[in-house]
Design a protein around this motif. Structure first.
Motif, short mmCIF file in Angstrom:
data_model
loop_
_atom_site.label_atom_id
_atom_site.label_comp_id
_atom_site.label_asym_id
_atom_site.label_seq_id
_atom_site.Cartn_x
_atom_site.Cartn_y
_atom_site.Cartn_z
N UNK A 127 6.38 13.64 -2.19
CA UNK A 127 5.89 14.41 -1.04
C UNK A 127 4.39 14.65 -1.16
N UNK A 128 3.93 15.01 -2.38
CA UNK A 128 2.49 15.25 -2.56
C UNK A 128 1.68 13.97 -2.34
N UNK A 129 2.20 12.85 -2.83
CA UNK A 129 1.49 11.59 -2.65
C UNK A 129 1.40 11.20 -1.18
N UNK A 130 2.50 11.36 -0.46
CA UNK A 130 2.48 10.99 0.97
C UNK A 130 1.46 11.84 1.73
N UNK A 131 1.36 13.12 1.37
CA UNK A 131 0.37 13.97 2.03
C UNK A 131 -1.05 13.55 1.64
N UNK A 132 -1.22 13.23 0.34
CA UNK A 132 -2.55 12.87 -0.11
C UNK A 132 -3.02 11.55 0.49
N UNK A 133 -2.12 10.61 0.65
CA UNK A 133 -2.50 9.29 1.16
C UNK A 133 -2.97 9.34 2.61
N UNK A 134 -2.64 10.41 3.31
CA UNK A 134 -3.07 10.49 4.71
C UNK A 134 -4.56 10.78 4.83
N UNK A 135 -5.18 11.28 3.75
CA UNK A 135 -6.56 11.73 3.91
C UNK A 135 -7.52 11.25 2.83
N UNK A 136 -7.02 10.58 1.78
CA UNK A 136 -7.92 10.20 0.69
C UNK A 136 -8.77 8.98 1.03
N UNK A 137 -9.89 8.86 0.32
CA UNK A 137 -10.73 7.68 0.47
C UNK A 137 -10.20 6.58 -0.44
N UNK A 138 -10.89 5.44 -0.47
CA UNK A 138 -10.39 4.28 -1.20
C UNK A 138 -10.28 4.55 -2.70
N UNK A 139 -11.28 5.24 -3.29
CA UNK A 139 -11.23 5.52 -4.73
C UNK A 139 -10.05 6.41 -5.08
N UNK A 140 -9.84 7.45 -4.28
CA UNK A 140 -8.70 8.34 -4.52
C UNK A 140 -7.38 7.62 -4.35
N UNK A 141 -7.32 6.73 -3.38
CA UNK A 141 -6.09 5.96 -3.15
C UNK A 141 -5.77 5.08 -4.34
N UNK A 142 -6.79 4.42 -4.87
CA UNK A 142 -6.55 3.53 -6.01
C UNK A 142 -6.08 4.32 -7.23
N UNK A 143 -6.67 5.50 -7.44
CA UNK A 143 -6.27 6.32 -8.58
C UNK A 143 -4.81 6.76 -8.45
N UNK A 144 -4.44 7.25 -7.27
CA UNK A 144 -3.06 7.69 -7.07
C UNK A 144 -2.09 6.53 -7.10
N UNK A 145 -2.54 5.37 -6.61
CA UNK A 145 -1.67 4.19 -6.64
C UNK A 145 -1.34 3.80 -8.07
#
Length: 309
Positions: free
Chosen positions: A84-102
């Motif tokens: 749930x936290x990841x789905x919320x974060x992916x809606x607003x993160x930039x590319x660097x944040x996305x890669x880190x969470x991925x």
């Protein structure tokens, strides 16, 4: 009348039966399902029997996912919260944040998949590489899709789940630029006060969501480290047990050798006893012959003495 009141059961009763049924290995699923349905029919719960009989046999990957959920409730709950936290974060993160969470998402999925494979192996049903991939696909779907998360949380999967699509940013540009959908639109007019505040607020929200996602990932990482330590301890216990088993085998081998030697000694003693008994019988026969000859000689001596007179 009482039988009619039981026809629908209590709800909890049939749910409990179904929950347990979906942790039964697929090879035993149908037999157990019919057993439960038959018991419900015998108890007058026709609707419960119908629901149980309608349960679909799970694939091996779905069974492993169900087993993981039931056997590791704490980790499974954290995994659902992380999704749930990841789905919320992916809606607003930039590319660097996305890669880190991925990257974190992939590590958590791999760790939980290994747990599921161990549980399946311990239950006597090791997973092939293809089934392991289906299990990982199911866990990725749980992280990316709230509907898939709800299906897994129910604990009654009958087939593996497939992520509907990759998380945003998973296949973004290699250069690290933000995905096209997130680029701000060009404008010739200067931004007004409201427009200046908007990006700042969005950035604050992104940072808050990223912090929440990082916290959830850190909790999952801590739990993973604890599980690894637990696994290391279990492995050490298994090695100690293996050493004890080796020592026991040595003692058993020595005892078996001792028994073998004792049996050989027993066989030798039995042969010696038989030979002694044979010699005893021969001596007894010789004594008998000697006694008869002695009596005969004595009789002849008596006759000779009598003739001389």
């Amino acid at each position: 009348m009482r039988r009619e009141e039981r026809r629908g059961g209590t709800g909890h009763e049939v749910d409990s039966a179904l929950d347990g049924l979906y942790t039964v290995p697929p090879a035993d699923f149908v037999a157990r399902r019919e057993e439960l349905a038959g018991a419900a029919r015998a108890d007058g719960r026709a609707e419960d029997a119908r629901r149980i009989h309608a349960a679909r046999r799970p694939t091996l990957a779905a069974w492993a996912a169900n087993l993981l959920l039931r056997s590791r409730p704490a980790e499974s709950g954290q995994f659902l919260e992380l999704g749930q936290a990841l789905r919320e974060a992916y809606r607003s993160l930039d590319a660097d944040g996305l890669r880190e969470l991925s990257a974190r998402r992939q590590r958590v999925v791999a760790a939980l998949s290994r747990q599921g494979a161990r549980l399946a192996r311990d239950a006597g049903h090791p997973l092939s590489d293809a089934v392991r991939q289906e299990l990982e696909s199911t866990l990725r779907a749980v992280l990316s899709d709230p509907e898939a998360a709800g299906q897994w949380a129910a604990g009654r999967l009958h087939s593996a789940l497939t992520p509907p699509s990759a998380f945003p940013g998973d296949s973004g540009p290699a250069s690290g630029a933000a995905p096209t959908a997130r680029r701000p639109a060009a404008t010739a007019a200067p931004a007004g006060p409201q427009e200046k505040d908007g990006p700042a607020e969005r950035h604050r929200v992104r940072e808050a969501r990223l912090a929440a996602a990082r916290e959830a990932a850190e909790v999952a990482g801590q739990r993973l480290r604890a599980l690894r330590a637990e696994h290391a301890e279990a492995d050490a216990r298994a090695r100690r047990a293996g050493d004890s088993c080796g020592e026991a085998r040595k003692r058993l081998s020595a005892a078996e050798e001792e028994v073998r030697r004792a049996r050989e000694g027993l066989r030798r003693a039995e042969r010696e006893r038989e030979e002694a008994e044979e010699r005893l019988r021969a001596a007894a026969d010789a004594v008998g012959v000697a006694e008869r000859e002695a009596r005969k000689a004595e009789q002849e001596a008596d006759r000779a003495a009598a003739g001389g007179r």
